[in-house]
Design a protein around this motif. Sequence first.
Motif, mmCIF file in Angstrom:
data_model
loop_
_atom_site.group_PDB
_atom_site.id
_atom_site.type_symbol
_atom_site.label_atom_id
_atom_site.label_comp_id
_atom_site.label_asym_id
_atom_site.label_seq_id
_atom_site.Cartn_x
_atom_site.Cartn_y
_atom_site.Cartn_z
ATOM 1 N N ASN A 87 23.826 24.690 21.376
ATOM 2 C CA ASN A 87 23.420 24.012 20.127
ATOM 3 C C ASN A 87 22.452 22.856 20.388
ATOM 4 O O ASN A 87 21.691 22.470 19.502
ATOM 5 C CB ASN A 87 24.639 23.489 19.377
ATOM 6 N N ILE A 90 18.839 23.579 19.635
ATOM 7 C CA ILE A 90 18.440 23.484 18.224
ATOM 8 C C ILE A 90 18.312 22.021 17.799
ATOM 9 O O ILE A 90 17.387 21.648 17.086
ATOM 10 C CB ILE A 90 19.469 24.225 17.325
ATOM 11 N N SER A 230 17.229 32.304 10.947
ATOM 12 C CA SER A 230 17.611 33.018 12.180
ATOM 13 C C SER A 230 17.089 32.276 13.402
ATOM 14 O O SER A 230 17.660 32.376 14.487
ATOM 15 C CB SER A 230 17.027 34.422 12.211
ATOM 16 N N LEU A 232 17.283 29.312 13.926
ATOM 17 C CA LEU A 232 18.141 28.169 14.247
ATOM 18 C C LEU A 232 19.446 28.610 14.907
ATOM 19 O O LEU A 232 20.364 27.814 15.078
ATOM 20 C CB LEU A 232 18.462 27.361 12.980
ATOM 21 N N ASN A 233 19.525 29.890 15.264
ATOM 22 C CA ASN A 233 20.715 30.387 15.944
ATOM 23 C C ASN A 233 20.356 30.705 17.392
ATOM 24 O O ASN A 233 19.534 31.577 17.641
ATOM 25 C CB ASN A 233 21.218 31.654 15.224
ATOM 26 N N PRO A 234 20.956 29.972 18.362
ATOM 27 C CA PRO A 234 20.564 30.168 19.758
ATOM 28 C C PRO A 234 20.765 31.605 20.244
ATOM 29 O O PRO A 234 20.037 32.066 21.119
ATOM 30 C CB PRO A 234 21.487 29.224 20.529
ATOM 31 N N VAL A 235 21.762 32.322 19.676
ATOM 32 C CA VAL A 235 21.994 33.703 20.109
ATOM 33 C C VAL A 235 20.841 34.591 19.630
ATOM 34 O O VAL A 235 20.307 35.406 20.380
ATOM 35 C CB VAL A 235 23.355 34.230 19.592
ATOM 36 N N GLU B 84 14.460 30.910 2.198
ATOM 37 C CA GLU B 84 14.851 29.998 3.284
ATOM 38 C C GLU B 84 13.863 28.831 3.396
ATOM 39 O O GLU B 84 14.255 27.711 3.699
ATOM 40 C CB GLU B 84 14.956 30.761 4.607
ATOM 41 N N GLN B 215 23.782 25.335 10.115
ATOM 42 C CA GLN B 215 23.537 25.910 11.442
ATOM 43 C C GLN B 215 24.835 25.950 12.258
ATOM 44 O O GLN B 215 25.112 26.929 12.940
ATOM 45 C CB GLN B 215 22.457 25.074 12.147
ATOM 46 N N ASP B 218 27.011 28.704 11.015
ATOM 47 C CA ASP B 218 26.460 29.996 11.439
ATOM 48 C C ASP B 218 26.744 30.267 12.914
ATOM 49 O O ASP B 218 27.170 31.357 13.295
ATOM 50 C CB ASP B 218 24.941 29.959 11.184
ATOM 51 N N THR B 219 26.505 29.247 13.764
ATOM 52 C CA THR B 219 26.696 29.484 15.204
ATOM 53 C C THR B 219 28.181 29.524 15.592
ATOM 54 O O THR B 219 28.517 30.032 16.647
ATOM 55 C CB THR B 219 25.987 28.421 16.075
ATOM 56 N N ASN B 224 28.642 36.087 15.455
ATOM 57 C CA ASN B 224 27.261 35.731 15.834
ATOM 58 C C ASN B 224 27.126 35.376 17.308
ATOM 59 O O ASN B 224 26.083 34.906 17.733
ATOM 60 C CB ASN B 224 26.784 34.517 15.011
ATOM 61 N N GLN B 225 28.196 35.585 18.090
ATOM 62 C CA GLN B 225 28.142 35.172 19.498
ATOM 63 C C GLN B 225 27.435 36.177 20.392
ATOM 64 O O GLN B 225 27.109 35.896 21.535
ATOM 65 C CB GLN B 225 29.565 34.912 20.038
ATOM 66 N N VAL B 226 27.239 37.363 19.840
ATOM 67 C CA VAL B 226 26.598 38.433 20.616
ATOM 68 C C VAL B 226 25.469 39.006 19.776
ATOM 69 O O VAL B 226 25.661 39.250 18.582
ATOM 70 C CB VAL B 226 27.644 39.554 20.912
ATOM 71 N N PRO B 227 24.268 39.205 20.369
ATOM 72 C CA PRO B 227 23.196 39.834 19.583
ATOM 73 C C PRO B 227 23.656 41.196 19.053
ATOM 74 O O PRO B 227 24.230 41.997 19.797
ATOM 75 C CB PRO B 227 22.056 39.995 20.608
#
Lengths: 312, 325
Positions: A87, A90, A230, A232-235, B84, B215, B218-219, B224-227
């Motif tokens: 994080n 970001i 999207s 803003l999401n490190p993954v 967005e 954010q 979301d994280t 969302n931890q895996v593409p």
Amino acid sequence: MSSSRIASPLRTLIAHELRTLRREGTFSTLLGIFSSVTLFSVFIGWSTRSTTIAIYAATVTTLKAAGVSHIAPNPLLGVSTLSIFNNLIIYTLLVGALLAIVIGHRSFVRDRKSGVVPLLLSRPAGRPLYIAGKLCGISAALLFILFSMFVVSALSTLLIPALHLSGGEFLSLAAFYTVSFLYLAFFAALGLLFGVYMSNESLALLAPVLVWIAVVFILPELSTGQNPVSLLNPVTLAHVPSSGTFFSSARAILSPFSFGQDYTALALHFLRISPGALDFGTILKLLVASTVAGAASMFALQKYSTTADQIA
Amino acid sequence: MTSPTLTIAKKEYRDSARNALFITLAGFMVLLTAVSILVASFSFQAEVAQYNAALSQLTATQRAGAVIPAPSYYPLLMLRGTIEYLEIIGAVLAIVLGYLAIAKEKGSNTSRLLLTRPVSRAALIGGKVLGTSLLILTLLALLEGFIILSITAIGHVAFSSPELLKLTLSFSYTYFYLLFFFCFSAALTLFFKDLPRALLLSFALWLVFVLIIPQIGDTMDPDNQVPGGFFASMHTTQDQQHAIIAQFQNYENFRNALEVSSIEKHYERLVFATLGIKGMYNDKSLGYIMGDKWPDLALLLAFYIAGVGAAFLFASNKRIMASSP
């Protein structure tokens, strides 16, 4: 002019810049914000990681109860502990860059509003040294803040028993903060440049913010096809960009200006989220960008007219 | 004879529409809309190309009977990026308008003169809110017109009536969202004597509520931890996924509490559902969507009312006249 005679006014200018940041409370505010953000980020990263590991265990139990024989291995296996800091990428990209712009902007606008610029420029130190003093002072402040963030990160890993970083991981973390400095120095120099160049205070602040929006949102969207949130999401950031002629052409054209993507690529590499070899060219590009922005502010000051020293 | 509120509203509209800062930001918003529509159309084109390549490969290997779902074109789905950007940059635009509306009076000391006239504080703030409301509505109407024209030109398909209604409704929600930020920034500018501090604080709160809190939510999402998604990588069914997540209710409650504390999340949930960007609401009737999303609408309106209320609450004579030395 001897080197010691040059060094002395430079030291005075750097010390003045740091003293002003401290007196205005900017320095302590920034230190507080960044330290809190680091601690918060570590907590969020650790909590998410440990919950996802527990969810994997629950998923295995559920699938076994449903009679599934082949269960996929934990997708988090092999992911470095450093990823709990993801994080921070970001926050540096967003909060760090905006604060760096504000520091750079205020550095010159403050002098301009108090009317001391013509007086300072009449001194024998000269214009380039004046800007060099400001840039070095701002850089010293940013370096101190980032070093404090590194110390907070390192200490927080000692507080959480499940987190143990190896010597190599500590070095990677230090490298992450070093590239963060290059990225922030670019935006601080940009804030200073527009502060010198533009006569309207609000527009001088808005212009670098618009550059920041372009660097963080527009260029990555054009070259990867990802939506702003999207990014803003490190993954998601580590995900493969969109295919198609348009996106590959856009990537090729926009690549020299995609500093935000360069920073995230380096940060993802140093935090061991994204595999692959280190691209030294990208580090060099960030270094060149910061230097060019700094040199541009020196050039803008050379053209600066002290007789029209008014800010709206 | 016009009322003082209307006179102030007209003046506010004219002043803001001529302001370089507003013009720059509004122009930038149009540019961002164009970029996001362009990117969405090229993404769809790439998706169609991938589908055609897969189909010709299947035909070549004489497996034409095999079914692969064809990508479907929905014009409203092209607007994810635009929405967005309205969430992020639109809020900045509204904050700048709110700051300017008060700072120009405080900075030039015209507020002192205004208050000597038979103009109530409510009329002063009401006029500013009304003028900015009209300005934001004008900007949103222009943006909607631009979207309709550009998507029709790119996709060669006209919007249907329900789609136009959904688009207009989404832009109405955008008005409430933006006006909250206007009022919120105006209230802070009224509250603080130091104008730059008020602007910085408005931006700091924008960062926290528009970028950071959503954010984090979301994280923190385990999926969302895996593409590609954690549960997709584990090949679980929807029912199994719900049963597993139910075991981590405290974590989910914390994550959800973070998200619902931000007006941005309510606006996003409402608009994504209305436009069908959230898959389960695509092609559904407005009645169905409203049946599900009324809490988000209620909270969006509650934030809006709180924002307008704060602007009126901080409009005391002392605060209106207080300015930096």
